[in-house]
Motif scaffolding. Structure first.
Motif, PDB file in Angstrom:
ATOM      1  N   ASN A   1      -2.188  -0.154 -10.526  1.00 16.92           N
ATOM      2  CA  ASN A   1      -1.382  -0.154  -9.340  1.00 16.92           C
ATOM      3  C   ASN A   1      -2.047  -1.087  -8.235  1.00 16.92           C
ATOM      4  O   ASN A   1      -3.083  -0.579  -7.862  1.00 16.92           O
ATOM      5  N   TYR A   2      -1.112  -1.984  -8.032  1.00 18.49           N
ATOM      6  CA  TYR A   2      -1.697  -2.757  -6.899  1.00 18.49           C
ATOM      7  C   TYR A   2      -1.770  -2.080  -5.475  1.00 18.49           C
ATOM      8  O   TYR A   2      -2.776  -2.347  -4.783  1.00 18.49           O
ATOM      9  N   GLY A   3      -1.190  -1.043  -5.484  1.00 20.08           N
ATOM     10  CA  GLY A   3      -0.861  -0.222  -4.031  1.00 20.08           C
ATOM     11  C   GLY A   3      -2.249   0.401  -3.776  1.00 20.08           C
ATOM     12  O   GLY A   3      -2.532   0.174  -2.515  1.00 20.08           O
ATOM     13  N   VAL A   4      -3.103   0.642  -4.789  1.00 22.65           N
ATOM     14  CA  VAL A   4      -4.282   1.484  -4.578  1.00 22.65           C
ATOM     15  C   VAL A   4      -5.348   0.395  -3.791  1.00 22.65           C
ATOM     16  O   VAL A   4      -6.195   0.736  -2.813  1.00 22.65           O
TER      17      VAL A   4
ATOM     18  N   ALA B   1      -5.516   8.158  -2.693  1.00 21.90           N
ATOM     19  CA  ALA B   1      -6.339   7.666  -3.924  1.00 21.90           C
ATOM     20  C   ALA B   1      -7.709   6.955  -3.419  1.00 21.90           C
ATOM     21  O   ALA B   1      -8.719   6.899  -3.892  1.00 21.90           O
ATOM     22  N   ALA B   2      -7.152   5.856  -2.395  1.00 20.37           N
ATOM     23  CA  ALA B   2      -8.272   4.973  -2.066  1.00 20.37           C
ATOM     24  C   ALA B   2      -9.069   5.504  -1.299  1.00 20.37           C
ATOM     25  O   ALA B   2     -10.417   5.388  -1.316  1.00 20.37           O
ATOM     26  N   TRP B   3      -8.642   6.580  -0.602  1.00 23.29           N
ATOM     27  CA  TRP B   3      -9.753   7.369   0.360  1.00 23.29           C
ATOM     28  C   TRP B   3     -10.842   8.211  -0.629  1.00 23.29           C
ATOM     29  O   TRP B   3     -11.920   8.146  -0.335  1.00 23.29           O
ATOM     30  N   THR B   4     -10.180   8.927  -1.426  1.00 23.68           N
ATOM     31  CA  THR B   4     -11.221   9.653  -2.316  1.00 23.68           C
ATOM     32  C   THR B   4     -12.087   8.740  -3.101  1.00 23.68           C
ATOM     33  O   THR B   4     -13.165   8.994  -3.421  1.00 23.68           O
TER      34      THR B   4
ATOM     35  N   SER C   1       0.861  -1.095   0.034  1.00 21.49           N
ATOM     36  CA  SER C   1       0.169  -0.017   0.196  1.00 21.49           C
ATOM     37  C   SER C   1       0.693   1.238   0.155  1.00 21.49           C
ATOM     38  O   SER C   1       0.180   2.468  -0.453  1.00 21.49           O
ATOM     39  N   PHE C   2       2.220   1.184   0.317  1.00 16.03           N
ATOM     40  CA  PHE C   2       2.997   2.315   0.238  1.00 16.03           C
ATOM     41  C   PHE C   2       3.927   2.454  -0.789  1.00 16.03           C
ATOM     42  O   PHE C   2       4.770   3.155  -0.787  1.00 16.03           O
TER      43      PHE C   2
END
Length: 294
Positions: A257-260, A79-82, A53-54
């Motif tokens: 992007n796997y991080g999102v 981006a996830a929070w948005t 995630s980072f």
């Protein structure tokens, strides 16, 4: 004539050899080693979620899933929070009332079925429990038609109704077991003082039901928050809970992007973790309170 009586011989108590310090240390080391191994096994997916995630878009790849981020960034979390914040708020609006209502109704059911015997009480209890064994998939089509006939709005209102109804069997079971362990003298004393059933429930039984309420609230909150099947049938991405939004986020970020998606998964799981941290100290006690009848 003097008779000398010999004292009765007593059997010496059996002595158990004390465990040597070396064996005790070995057992303790083995026990803690097994606990540590299981903890590592459980936390491995959490580690992958957290470090990914980072990571930036170029760093979050399957080949580097176990690696520490080269550059730590919080862009994935923003981006996830948005993307998820509107659905998270809708989920809170759905889970909180459905959890509270199902817990309160289950408490009333459990009290009546445990302390106020009436003809057919066991049959009623069995019929309520029968709802626990019906697969949700088997009733989706008639349930959808029922919601339409009742004119319940699609989205959060229909999900609240469904989680309340399908939560009643398990909440009734937990509270009935707890109230059967409550000493009968408490209920009888309230009855002697002139209290009716509702007054007895409100003034005597409800204040001592905190452990069982903790169990029910954790259970119902977790089930409602993580539900996906009801959400797919009775809501959409515009008016549905966080599970639908998280699925859409994962599908959209799969090739980019796997991080999102990892940040979104952690973000969506934080409320259930917070509820367990707040109420967790009552959880085990609430589960065990009805295991032995007082």
């Amino acid at each position: 004539m003097t008779v000398l009586l010999e004292p009765m011989s007593r059997k010496a108590p059996r002595r158990f050899d004390a465990v040597s310090p070396g064996r005790y240390a070995a057992r303790r080391t083995l026990r803690y080693g097994l606990i540590l191994a299981f903890a590592v096994l459980v936390l491995i997916p959490v580690y992958v979620l957290f470090v990914t995630s980072f990571k930036g878009s170029g760093d979050a790849t399957p080949a580097r899933a176990w690696s520490i981020p080269e550059v730590w960034t919080t862009e994935n979390w923003r981006a996830a929070w948005t993307s998820l914040s509107p659905s998270i708020w809708r989920t809170v609006q759905m889970v909180v009332p459905s959890t509270v209502v199902s817990a309160f109704l289950g408490s009333l059911n459990g009290f009546v079925l445990a302390r106020w015997r009436f003809p057919g009480a066991d049959t009623v209890f069995a019929l309520i429990l029968f709802g626990m064994f019906i697969p949700y998939q088997a009733v989706m089509i008639p349930l959808n038609q029922l919601v339409l006939d009742l004119r319940v709005p699609n989205g959060i209102p229909s999900l609240i109704l469904l989680h309340v109804v399908f939560g009643l069997p398990i909440t009734t079971l937990i509270f009935r077991g707890f109230y059967r362990s409550v000493p009968a003298e408490l209920v009888e004393a309230a009855r002697v003082d002139g209290a009716g059933p509702l007054r007895t429930y409100w003034s005597v039984v409800l204040p001592i039901s905190v452990p069982s309420f903790a169990v029910v609230l954790i259970w119902q909150f977790t089930n409602g928050w993580n539900d996906y099947l009801f959400a797919v049938f009775f809501s959409s991405s515009q008016n549905g809970p966080v599970t639908i939004a998280l699925n859409n986020l994962a599908n959209g970020a799969l090739l980019q992007n796997y991080g999102v998606s990892m940040a979104g998964a952690l973000l969506a799981s934080l409320p259930t973790l917070l509820v367990y941290v707040v109420l967790g100290r009552y959880f085990v006690g609430g589960l065990m309170s009805g295991s032995v009848k007082g």
